[in-house]
Scaffold this active site. Structure first.
Site, short mmCIF file in Angstrom:
data_model
loop_
_atom_site.label_atom_id
_atom_site.label_comp_id
_atom_site.label_asym_id
_atom_site.label_seq_id
_atom_site.Cartn_x
_atom_site.Cartn_y
_atom_site.Cartn_z
N HIS A 152 0.80 -1.22 0.00
CA HIS A 152 0.00 0.00 0.00
C HIS A 152 0.84 1.27 0.00
CE1 HIS A 152 -4.23 -1.24 0.42
NE2 HIS A 152 -3.76 -2.29 1.05
N LYS B 23 -8.49 13.76 4.66
CA LYS B 23 -7.70 12.53 4.59
C LYS B 23 -6.71 12.54 5.74
CE LYS B 23 -6.44 13.61 0.42
NZ LYS B 23 -6.41 12.55 -0.58
N ARG B 24 -6.10 11.40 5.99
CA ARG B 24 -5.06 11.31 7.01
C ARG B 24 -4.01 12.40 6.78
NH1 ARG B 24 -0.27 8.25 6.91
NH2 ARG B 24 -0.87 7.40 4.89
N LYS C 28 0.85 14.22 1.59
CA LYS C 28 -0.51 14.53 1.12
C LYS C 28 -0.70 16.03 0.93
CE LYS C 28 -2.41 10.31 3.20
NZ LYS C 28 -3.01 9.59 2.06
N THR D 160 -8.44 6.62 -2.10
CA THR D 160 -9.83 6.22 -2.38
C THR D 160 -10.78 7.38 -2.13
OG1 THR D 160 -9.95 5.27 -0.15
CG2 THR D 160 -9.54 3.74 -1.98
N LYS E 165 -14.41 8.63 -3.95
CA LYS E 165 -15.65 8.97 -3.25
C LYS E 165 -16.14 10.36 -3.65
CE LYS E 165 -13.88 6.03 0.35
NZ LYS E 165 -12.89 6.00 1.42
#
Length: 838
Positions: free
Chosen positions: A376, A565-566, A571, A673, A677
């Protein structure tokens, strides 16, 4: 909190099973069941029950309806002797169960009617349910989506994980800082779980290994160990409309001997409860801080605990109906969700050799035909490595097996690459004083898959290149997916109804490719109007949530620009908030600037020990405090940080978003993901060509997204060869320089001008461990700002925006987890569907 508390069905002894017996939903019997449950569990009438008691009573009535399907599924699996996948994962971010179960039972309309007749509101009852604190980020949510798809497609499956008592943490924001508090999700019991004490399993830690010679064979005996009892709790995973109910099995730890009276009587009170504390610590929290030895030891204990219990139980289940353990792989497959479950490889070997009497070669053949590994991440720190001294001390017999796996694997490398010791160094499982878990997973698995096409190519050509060269047949891609049943049918009922109406069928609920039928409505003026009205109603819902939870009033007519998100540096939530600071500077210079009013919405948890990520949250909230309280900018800009981001509020957020921020440094996000969404709910992507963004843009067309920034190849080239100097951008770009200076001149922290100095230094100065601007925020900043200007321009054209939003929904069919699971089944797992009649 009393963690022993488990909700008990009040109706367990009720002879009249009614609706569940018949396999049909009977409204009167469902109503009677609710009243019965309230009376017998709480000694109350309906009108006296609290909201939590009503939630419990309704949940037990729903579980009663599920139960016969669950029993019938297990009987069918046994009758068909069906091959089963065990999805092994440290995380399962399930979301609330009540509403999702009702939808998958196809009883939503009937349940709502019953509850309305009783003066109850299902939405309010759902709000009484805490999100199960069994996961944190995309890894855990993917596991939950996969379980939903496996059940809906009718494939036999178990999810296996840990029953965390407090999850990772519940996030509170105090004075702008993240505060971690225990997530007491079990305090009122979990009505959907069943304790399975009959399957309790002993798991051993530490001690030493004694070798006996018995009948010319070595016998390995672990002695002087500590052990705990792994007790499983099963939760139903309801397939949509097909009577299939699979199982999520989460393991809790209990002491073998609860209390030593002898030690207590001697005054050694610590020793008296030593066994209890050992068990208690294992399941307290998800991802304990591992910045210290004790934290590392606890993490490894957790991993071995649930893996050993799951593998032992799978073997016992197999042996009920089979005599030849050498054929175990024909009926079972273990999918390792990232490196956390990798210890399944040596643990399966241990049981096959030490307890089942197989030779090494026989055990290795079974193991390597049973285990499959999903990678991952390409982030080096996430490819787990355990210090050998810790691993060997905690798991002495398992470590011996890892040593032998490594010895034989090194021989194989040398055989294929004679004289090339560099290859051994690159691929050795035991190297530099560490156990390399990803390498162990690759060596011991029949399959290694990435989770988006770009990610898999990077694994093959960069991070795991040596392994790919040696065993290319193992490598494959399975692009992630999401379940439309939770993230459209449940999370966005207004849009779900609109989609069904336009398509003339609700077949998309189990076949998302059908949603492509919406394409013909993308340029239909009436359809556009209807679609944007749905979006507006969802924005009103989110605005109300933000008002209630943040005390901030936001304009539903503004553009909702969302990044949830985390929180991790790659990110790039930091780039987003730096751009907000840049926009604010523009508005301060010109309050009459022609700009579409925009609300920037953030939601993220930072790991408790991740200092810079937590400082980024403080920066976001500090900017929000300044921006939201400045009347001069005429409400053109608002910033909101949503506390305690989780599945239940995510559903509200995805439905309301106009813009989806997917801005990770190219090459760093395995898939993502959240991007899917948002797309499914009609948000347009602003993003880099990273992870699954690449495939999203392929589906919807680059003209219906806003792409910017370095490519993955360009990032990798800079990382390998240098040539990027962020100080040059600082010196040459006045806008960037102004924003960065505001980090250290007290603009957002007048009482402590150096509060954000660490962020400033990370971007410009670096340190001995990290180069400056590791994630190319400044390098991509101007490209990002230009893409945001294009977003502003595009949003003004309401017709174009509606068309692009509808196309995003219409082109999302590929990204269903149903498609991903079919690929796993067809290419790797080779499962047969079961049919369940009730």
């Amino acid at each position: 909190m009393n963690k022993e508390k488990t909700a008990t069905p009040a109706k367990a002894q009720n002879a009249d099973r009614g609706a569940a017996e018949k396999g049909k939903f009977n409204k009167e019997e469902f109503k009677d069941a609710i009243i019965y449950n309230i009376k017998n569990a709480y000694r109350k009438n309906l009108e006296d029950a609290t909201p939590q008691e009503l939630f419990q009573a309704v949940s037990f009535a729903v579980k009663d309806f599920i139960m016969d399907r669950w029993i019938a599924t297990q009987k069918e699996m046994d009758k068909e002797d069906a091959k089963t996948v065990y999805y092994l994962s440290m995380e399962f971010l399930m979301g609330r169960a009540l509403g999702n179960n009702i939808i998958n039972l196809c009883a939503d309309k009937e349940v709502r009617e019953v509850l309305e007749e009783m003066g109850l509101d299902l939405n309010l009852l759902e709000d009484q349910e805490p999100d199960p604190a069994l996961g944190n980020g995309g890894l855990g949510r993917l596991a939950a989506c996969f379980l939903d798809s496996l059940a809906t497609l009718g494939y036999p499956a178990y999810g296996c994980g840990i029953r965390y008592h407090y999850g990772m943490f519940k996030q509170r924001i105090k004075d702008g800082y993240q505060i971690e508090v225990p997530d007491e999700w079990l305090k009122d019991g979990n009505p959907f779980e069943i304790r399975r004490s009959e399957y309790a399993t002993e798991v051993k830690f530490g001690g030493r290994v004694r070798v006996n010679w018995e009948g010319g064979k070595e016998e390995f005996i672990q002695e002087d160990y500590q052990s705990v009892l792994a007790v499983p709790y099963d939760m139903p995973i309801v397939g949509y409309g097909n009577n299939v109910v699979n199982t999520l099995r989460i393991w809790d730890a209990r002491p073998i001997n609860t209390f030593s009276l002898d030690s207590f009587d001697k005054g050694d009170y610590q020793k008296a409860v030593e066994q209890e504390n050992l068990a208690k610590n294992i399941c307290e929290v998800l991802y304990p801080n591992d910045n210290h030895y004790a934290g590392k030891e606890l993490r490894l204990k957790q991993q071995y605990f649930f893996i050993s219990a799951s593998v032992q139980r799978a073997i016992k289940k197999y042996k009920r109906n089979h005599d030849d353990i050498r054929r175990f792989h024909e009926k079972n497959v273990f999918q390792l969700n990232d490196t956390h479950p990798t210890v399944a490889v040596p643990e399966l070997m241990r049981i096959l050799i030490d307890e089942e009497g197989l030779t090494w070669e026989e055990a290795w053949e079974v193991t390597t035909k049973t285990c499959a590994y999903t990678n991952h991440t390409i982030m080096a720190e996430a490819l787990e490595k355990w210090p050998i001294d810790l691993f060997s001390k905690l798991l002495p017999r398992v470590y011996q097996i890892v040593e032998e796996i490594n010895r034989r694997f090194e021989m194989e490398i040398r055989r294929m690459y004679p004289g090339n010791e560099k290859m051994v160094e690159k691929m050795a499982i035991l190297y530099d004083g560490k156990v390399h878990m990803a390498y162990l997973a690759i060596a011991g698995s029949f399959s290694v898959n990435g989770v988006a096409r770009l990610h898999t190519e990077i694994l093959k050509n960069q991070e795991l290149k040596a392994f790919y060269q040696m065993m290319p047949q193992k490598f494959n891609n399975k692009t992630n997916g999401i379940t439309q049943r939770r993230f459209l049918r449940h999370g966005n009922p207004l849009l779900a109804d609109w989609v069904t109406k336009k398509l003339g069928s609700d077949a998309w609920i189990t076949d998302l490719s059908q949603i492509a039928g919406l394409k013909k409505y993308a340029d239909d003026e009436q359809a556009q109007k209807e679609f944007m009205e749905v979006k507006y109603q969802n924005k009103l819902r989110l605005a109300q949530y933000i008002k209630e939870n943040n005390g901030i009033t936001i304009n539903p007519d503004s553009m909702f620009d969302v990044q949830v998100k985390r929180l991790h540096e790659y990110k790039r939530q930091l780039m987003n908030i730096l751009h907000v600071m840049y926009l604010y500077n523009q508005l301060k210079d010109n309050p009459n600037l022609d700009m579409v009013p925009r609300t920037f919405i953030f939601g993220a948890k930072a790991a408790a020990g991740y200092r810079r990520a937590k400082l980024t949250i403080k920066l976001i909230t500090a900017v929000a405090d300044v921006v939201n309280n400045d009347p001069e900018i005429q409400d053109k800009l608002k910033v909101v940080f949503i506390e305690d981001y989780r599945v239940s509020n995510a559903e509200i957020i995805f439905a309301a978003a106009d813009v989806s921020e997917q801005i990770s440094t190219a090459s760093k996000e395995a898939s993502g993901t959240g991007n899917m969404k948002f797309m499914l709910n009609g948000a347009l992507t602003i993003g880099t060509m990273d992870g699954a963004n690449v495939e999203i843009v392929e589906e919807v067309g680059e003209e219906n997204a806003f792409i910017f920034g370095l490519s993955a190849d360009e990032v990798i080239n800079y990382e390998n060869n240098g040539g990027y100097y962020p100080i040059e951008i600082f010196n040459n770009n006045e806008n960037v320089r102004r924003v960065l200076m505001q980090l250290i001149n007290g603009f957002y922290a007048p009482e402590d001008p150096n509060r954000f100095r660490d962020i400033y230094d990370s971007l410009l100065n670096g340190n001995a461990r990290d180069r400056a601007d590791m994630y190319f925020i400044l390098k991509d900043f101007e490209s990002y700002a230009e893409a945001q200007r294009q977003v502003d321009k595009a949003y003004r054209d309401k017709t174009w925006w509606a068309q692009a939003a509808i196309l995003n929904v219409a082109c999302s069919g590929k990204f269903s987890s149903d498609r991903t699971i079919r690929e796993y089944v067809d290419e790797l797992w080779h499962l047969d569907k079961i049919t369940v009649e009730v």
